[in-house]
Each structure stands twice: as C-alpha cells, then as structure tokens.
Enzyme design. Structure first.
Site, PDB file in Angstrom:
ATOM      1  N   THR B 141     -53.794  48.349  27.010  1.00  0.00           N
ATOM      2  CA  THR B 141     -54.505  47.278  26.318  1.00  0.00           C
ATOM      3  C   THR B 141     -54.953  46.237  27.319  1.00  0.00           C
ATOM      4  O   THR B 141     -54.187  45.858  28.206  1.00  0.00           O
ATOM      5  CB  THR B 141     -53.668  46.596  25.212  1.00  0.00           C
ATOM      6  OG1 THR B 141     -54.321  45.376  24.848  1.00  0.00           O
ATOM      7  CG2 THR B 141     -52.267  46.244  25.653  1.00  0.00           C
ATOM      8  N   ASP B 143     -55.317  43.363  26.558  1.00  0.00           N
ATOM      9  CA  ASP B 143     -54.662  42.126  26.125  1.00  0.00           C
ATOM     10  C   ASP B 143     -53.352  41.840  26.855  1.00  0.00           C
ATOM     11  O   ASP B 143     -52.864  40.723  26.838  1.00  0.00           O
ATOM     12  CB  ASP B 143     -54.397  42.170  24.615  1.00  0.00           C
ATOM     13  CG  ASP B 143     -55.680  42.084  23.815  1.00  0.00           C
ATOM     14  OD1 ASP B 143     -56.616  41.397  24.271  1.00  0.00           O
ATOM     15  OD2 ASP B 143     -55.757  42.716  22.749  1.00  0.00           O
ATOM     16  N   ARG B 191     -56.738  37.561  21.013  1.00  0.00           N
ATOM     17  CA  ARG B 191     -56.571  36.932  19.706  1.00  0.00           C
ATOM     18  C   ARG B 191     -55.403  35.956  19.729  1.00  0.00           C
ATOM     19  O   ARG B 191     -55.534  34.785  19.398  1.00  0.00           O
ATOM     20  CB  ARG B 191     -56.305  38.046  18.706  1.00  0.00           C
ATOM     21  CG  ARG B 191     -56.597  37.722  17.284  1.00  0.00           C
ATOM     22  CD  ARG B 191     -56.345  38.945  16.439  1.00  0.00           C
ATOM     23  NE  ARG B 191     -57.497  39.822  16.365  1.00  0.00           N
ATOM     24  CZ  ARG B 191     -57.590  41.030  16.911  1.00  0.00           C
ATOM     25  NH1 ARG B 191     -56.609  41.520  17.639  1.00  0.00           N
ATOM     26  NH2 ARG B 191     -58.670  41.761  16.745  1.00  0.00           N
ATOM     27  N   GLU B 246     -60.953  33.476  22.511  1.00  0.00           N
ATOM     28  CA  GLU B 246     -61.576  33.608  21.184  1.00  0.00           C
ATOM     29  C   GLU B 246     -60.618  33.141  20.083  1.00  0.00           C
ATOM     30  O   GLU B 246     -61.043  32.801  18.994  1.00  0.00           O
ATOM     31  CB  GLU B 246     -61.968  35.065  20.927  1.00  0.00           C
ATOM     32  CG  GLU B 246     -60.767  36.018  20.955  1.00  0.00           C
ATOM     33  CD  GLU B 246     -61.095  37.473  20.598  1.00  0.00           C
ATOM     34  OE1 GLU B 246     -62.163  37.748  20.055  1.00  0.00           O
ATOM     35  OE2 GLU B 246     -60.229  38.336  20.881  1.00  0.00           O
ATOM     36  N   LEU B 301     -68.248  43.663  27.337  1.00  0.00           N
ATOM     37  CA  LEU B 301     -68.402  43.918  28.774  1.00  0.00           C
ATOM     38  C   LEU B 301     -67.067  43.830  29.494  1.00  0.00           C
ATOM     39  O   LEU B 301     -66.776  44.596  30.398  1.00  0.00           O
ATOM     40  CB  LEU B 301     -69.376  42.892  29.376  1.00  0.00           C
ATOM     41  CG  LEU B 301     -70.828  42.956  28.876  1.00  0.00           C
ATOM     42  CD1 LEU B 301     -71.560  41.671  29.236  1.00  0.00           C
ATOM     43  CD2 LEU B 301     -71.537  44.163  29.445  1.00  0.00           C
ATOM     44  N   GLN B 302     -66.219  42.852  29.093  1.00  0.00           N
ATOM     45  CA  GLN B 302     -64.962  42.634  29.804  1.00  0.00           C
ATOM     46  C   GLN B 302     -63.974  43.789  29.643  1.00  0.00           C
ATOM     47  O   GLN B 302     -63.101  43.960  30.471  1.00  0.00           O
ATOM     48  CB  GLN B 302     -64.315  41.321  29.358  1.00  0.00           C
ATOM     49  CG  GLN B 302     -63.810  41.315  27.934  1.00  0.00           C
ATOM     50  CD  GLN B 302     -63.645  39.905  27.375  1.00  0.00           C
ATOM     51  OE1 GLN B 302     -62.741  39.186  27.732  1.00  0.00           O
ATOM     52  NE2 GLN B 302     -64.534  39.514  26.470  1.00  0.00           N
TER      53      GLN B 302
END
Lengths: 412, 412
Positions: B141, B143, B191, B246, B301-302
């Site tokens: 991930t 994240d 998130r 975000e 894109l990231q």
C-alpha cells in the site's frame, strides 16, 4: 565579444529553459564576453535593476550540468509586455540606460511569442536610435506554438512527461472494476494550441492502447457528441481515458471550463486563466452516464518535470542558447534562433536565425490534417513529428534519492 | 511445492505491486510449483472463476523485468470485502471448491489492511474445515498504514515521486511574481495516515526549502490558524507551498473538502471518497488574502508513477513476494510477510512473518512525536525513517522515448 552579455527568461516555466541559459552562458564565455549578467524576472526585473553576475552561480562544470537539469526559470520569469515605443519612450530610455551602464553588447531573451514581442520592440528601438546593442531571441515554450521554428525547446520534455504519465494513468484505470465503468478525463495545458494534448498519443504502443479520445483546442468541442463517444467506448471496455486541452471551446466560443463555475482571471497579455475543464467534463459524464469518473489535471507538473526530461530537448535547448549568442556576436539583431529539422530518420536538426517580426505574437496551431476527421484523435503524422523530440533521457543527479537542482535563493 | 499457487492483487494500485507479483511467480516456480495462477481482480474475480496461468504472460526474464517496472495491478484489483464466515458460508464453499479444482497449495494475496482481512477469513475457514491450502498475505500500500511491518512496499516509490514532484512544484512557484504572492496547495493521498503527505518533506535539502507547511490527517486542522500562518509566510517569501493530506479534518470532525461542495461517495469498506481539499483551501486563501493561488492534486499519478520508482522499494516488493511463497511452502497460514528494519545506516531490512489477525483492519498512523508541536511539519525523525526507502532508481526500459510495460489485455 568585447562587451558583456545579458540574458533573461520570460513567460511560463519549462524543464529545458535553464539548459538554454547554460548554453548562453557557456558560448558567451567561450566567445570572450567579460561578464554574463542574468536579469531577474526578465525585463520587468531589469527595469528595477535586478540582475546577477552568472559567474557567481555557475562556478564549475557540475554547476552547469545541474543548471541543465533544473526546472523552471533559474533567473525568475515575468509576463511583462513592453508598451509600444510611441506610447512610452521613457521605459525604453530606462532600459537602454541600464544596458549602457552594464556595457551590454548582446541581449538574449529566452521565451515564447510574448517574449519575442520584447525582442522585436527593443531591437526596433535600437535601430531607431542607432544603438549598438544586439537583441536575439531564444525560443522556449512547452506550448510549441512559435511560428517559423520546427518546434520549441521545452516542448519535447513536456510531451515525454505527458506520454509517460498518460500511460501510467491508463494502467491505473484498468485496476479496479466499477459497475458502469470508469471514465478518466486528463486535462493538459495549451490554451489555443493542441501540441501538448496531442502528445498524449505518445502513450500508445504495443503495450498500451493510448487514450481513447483526444480533444485539441483547435477543434470545436461538442458536449453531446463527446458523451455519445464515451458511451460507445464503455460498451467495449471498462475504463475510458480522455485527454483534453484546457482550452477546448464549444461551438458558441465558450471555454468548456466556463460552463461550470470557474475562475475568470485575465493576465497582462489578455489571456484568460483557465481551470476546471476536466472537472467539468467528469461531472458532466457522471451525470449523463452514471459511471465513476475521475478528473486529473497535469497542472504545473507537466512543465517542470525535469526528472523525466527528454535528452533531445535538453541538448537542443542548450544549442539554441549558444546559437543565440553566436548570432548576436556575428551582428544579428531582431532575430530569433529557430530549429530546422533536416531529417526524421535519423532525426537531424540544425539552427538558423529568422526575423523576429515574423514570429512575435503569432501562434502556430496543430494543422487540421494532423487531427482525424471526427476531431477526436491526432494522426500518425502528428506522432511521427513529435516522436523524435522525446528521445533519450537526462539522468538526474540524484542526491539522497531526490534529483538535485542548482541552488537559487528566492530572495536574490 | 507439490501443488499449485494462486496469487491475487487487491486494493489500490501502486508502482511496486507487480514487483511482488514477479517475486511470487519466480519463487513459486523455483520451489517447484507446477502452475502459478493469477486471479483477475482479486477474490471478486476468483468467485467468477476469472484467472490466468501466469506462465503464459511471464515467458522470459525480460517479461519478469518489465513486470517489475509495470505500474498498477497487472492482474487487476478489487475492493471486495468477504462476508463474515457465519453470515455467508456459501461464498467460502465456492472459493474453496475453485481452489480444490485448481489444486491450490498456497494462496498469496498482495494488498493492504482490507486485503489482509481476506487472508484472515480464508485462513480461519481453512482451519475450521481442516482444509490444507495455506493463505499468506503480502503487504502492499502506498499509504504505509499496515501494522507490525516497518513499512509497506509501494510506499517508497510514492514517497520518492512526491518528494521529487514537490521540489519541481516549489521551483515552478518562484518563477513568476504576483503582486500579493502565490500560494500553491498540493493535495496528497492518505485518508487517515499522513505517511505520504509527510514525504513532501523529502524535497527539502541544500538546494530547496521544501514545502512551507505540511498538514497530516492525524492532526486536527484549523482553517484560521492556517490562514494566519500563510499570511506570515507571504511577508517573508513570494511563493508559499503547502502540502495537505486529502483527509485533513477540522475540529468538529468534518473533512476540509466537505466544507465546499464535494462528492460524497462511500465505497464497500465504508470509506468516503474524497476530493477537492486543495481546491477548497486555494479558494479560501484567495478569499482571505487576495493572493494568487493554485491547487494541485497529485491524484493517481503518485501511486502509479513507475517511471520514478525507488529501487529499494521495487526490490523489497520482489522480496516480500518471494518470502510469502516461502512461508506458505514451509507451512505458514494466516500470516503476512512483514519488513523488519535491522539498521538505518547502512540501511538493512529483512523479512519475517506475523499473524494476520494482528494486522487486518488496523491502521498504523504517523506517531504524534514525528510531527512538530504546532502540527505544521514533520520532524527530522520522520524524514530519517523515510529517506532509506526512496534510495536508488529502477531504470525504465525505454522504447521510443516512453517506458515499456508488460502487455496486458484489458479484456483477458
């Protein structure tokens, strides 16, 4: 050269503009210039006597190599438009007084069509007043919209970044499945000229379909035809990717981004600042079709992504910088260096100089015959034209995992 | 191994997920697996009996190298959540029937915390029913929010892209001068966890100030404190760059992006789909300060920028793929491979396996002490943690100026 050289950068940033600056510096030094000054923020900064001695920043060959790999305008840029000579002579007198004080023999301006307007006016003024300083323009714009040159430095790197990113976006789009499919709208720069948006087609190859639709600003955009096209595509594939120019307009001349709520800002050259074309179209398609949509703006990333620059572009940018100094040293003024393509395969390209009066304030658009009849894709001729310009890489100088740039203090 | 292996990819795309797939394939083959199947679109696709024989796609060593450099999930992905075993036994019976038909000895699932929930449930069901198939998870991930592992494959490449792009955006911001300055808000994924947003600090170095402010979702966001901070910065410098997650929320728990008009979509795991944090903040600052603002979303894109991947990340992704197969072959089930950092300098990292019950559905957040007291930047400890993960490059296989990926038909 017996006197000094001054160089400025103007208009939007690019990944290659500093390679031209490096070319100007090197050639000026090689030809005997005593000092190479850099005006900070173009003519606007020059009027405030803001300039630097480039030797204090480019001290070693490594500095020059870093400069070639540094994005955006190292000297700072401006969007300043000189008044007409008869409107405000004082501005011209001020500039020429500064040039005299600095013993400037050659004035090189790296920029796009608006910047060539500056070269035109300053060289006109020098002719009128019999002033010996020579003024030569060095082409630079990611938009590739300058007349008389085969292409412009900065375009190749932006095109390479757009082709590469589109390919990654297209792959990403096929990952997850959505009940009614996924439509991704990618917004690309280019107010009136579709050269950048067309570069999305570079992603197409044996391993990638490329975007499904490409809409250039040269072609009138029809919302309902667009929606029908997307619907048809979604019947065949789960993920549809559309490349659109920020500047696409409907039949009544309105920008698509103005159809929703949008910023309405006009710059010094009367250009509207656009944003939100992709967002608007993504909402529109979501409403019409009920599918999942995504809006992606390549934003300033596309013009400053030096980490993915084209080697051809960086080398040509360096060459035109050198050629501009050479032209001025050999007596040219009121000229811009242009790139002349000699052959496609093998790709060969040389430089010439052309009268800046024929270039300034003009815009070279994508020819109609390089867009398919429906206006939804560029042709193979378009791709064959761009392909040589994105060849090769410039390996970034990596320090601790991140590309190194030439240091510049923001308050210098 | 005596039987076959099946591997799936789940959750969001990354630049490294296919390197894990290559690692699974190579190790399974080396350990004697007869067939290595790939489920298309994870467990959701498996339930529809959609799978491929990976040997038909990875035919040569070059194919394997291309796969390592191909972004997004080669096999396709899903966000499917298995029901609890007692809620719907039929789903489990169906899956195990398919596994039996394919003679599956090891089931490898490459994904994040939601995907580890799948490994947990399937391995629990196997224990309950005494089924011999072993289930091992492979972390993935961008994240970086998985528990018990030092970091997750995919994160390093995304962090490198974010650091590189921020540096280019910061340079771009200093090019043009605006009467009241320029404020650029860059919106970064994440998130609940700020690992990606914090990676914006990687742009900081001798040649770059880095972003001026960094706001992670772990810290409550205060609009007016933010506006004051930006005002103070604009007094000192002409261009201010702010990195925001975000997922930043105000004191009352609302997402900042919800303060304007925004999409409100909830996925299968109950996550809100967010967009527009940067746009909202850019409009807010323009209104408060009257300066020029710009909103940039790094968007997909990231997560899919394999052209700028980290070598450490791609190699570790490959290793964890292999380690997952090894663990399953040696009898582990209900486990996930984790990365264990052995030292920072020189960076050394090994793999272990941990109980997936301790990982699934958990989220590892950025520790409070790795954010400064004001909550406006990450600390040096944060950067020291990330820095080794972005080292080295994976030279893309360039064909005609664009990175080549391993071909995959979208309708296979």
């Amino acid at each position: 050269m017996k006197g000094n050289v001054i160089v400025g950068q103007s208009g939007g940033p690019t990944a290659a503009i500093n390679s031209s600056l490096a070319g100007v510096y090197r050639t000026a030094k090689d030809r005997g210039a005593k000092k190479v000054y850099g005006m900070l923020h173009g003519v606007q900064g020059l009027l405030q006597e803001r300039y630097i001695d480039l030797s204090e920043h480019i001290k070693t060959e490594l500095d020059a190599e870093l400069l070639k790999r540094t994005p955006a305008a190292f000297l700072g840029s401006c969007r300043y438009k000189l008044p007409e000579i008869h409107e405000d002579k004082a501005v011209y007198e001020k500039i020429f007084k500064i040039l005299d004080k600095l013993d400037i023999e050659a004035f090189i301006y790296i920029g796009g069509n608006d910047s060539m307007d500056t070269i035109k006016k300053l060289s006109d003024y020098a002719i009128i007043t019999g002033h010996p300083t020579r003024f030569v323009g060095c082409p630079k714009t990611i938009d590739n919209d300058l007349a008389l040159t085969d292409h412009t430095p900065g375009y190749g790197s932006a095109a390479k970044y757009i082709g590469t990113s589109l390919k990654e976006i297209i792959r990403d789009g096929f990952c997850l499945e959505y009940p009614k499919g996924l439509v991704t709208i990618v917004e690309i720069m280019g107010r009136n000229a579709g050269w950048l948006t067309g570069a999305a087609a570079l992603s197409q190859g044996e391993d990638c379909d490329g975007p499904d639709l490409i809409y250039l600003p040269e072609i009138t955009f029809d919302l309902h035809q667009f929606s029908d096209k997307v619907k048809q595509l979604l019947e065949k594939k789960p993920s549809v990717v559309v490349a659109v120019s920020e500047g696409i307009r409907t039949g009544d001349g309105n920008y698509v981004c103005e159809l929703g709520s949008s910023v309405d800002f006009v710059d010094a050259f009367g250009h509207k600042q656009l944003s939100g074309t992709a967002s608007y179209l993504a909402s529109f398609i979501a409403g019409e079709i009920g599918c999942k949509t995504r809006a992606i703006e390549l934003s300033t990333l596309q013009r400053s992504a030096s980490h993915a620059a084209s080697r051809v572009d960086i080398l040509e940018a360096y060459q035109v910088g050198g050629a501009a100094v050479k032209a001025a040293d050999e007596g040219d003024s009121g000229k811009m260096v242009v790139l002349q393509r000699l052959s496609d395969d093998p790709y060969q390209c040389g430089t010439e100089v052309k009268d800046v009066h024929k270039i300034a304030n003009d815009e070279k658009l994508v020819p109609r015959e390089w867009v398919n009849e429906e206006g939804t894709y560029v042709t193979d001729e378009f791709v064959a034209y761009v392909r040589p310009l994105i060849q090769g890489d410039v390996s970034p100088v990596m320090v601790d995992g991140i590309p190194r740039h030439l240091f510049r203090s923001y308050d210098m």
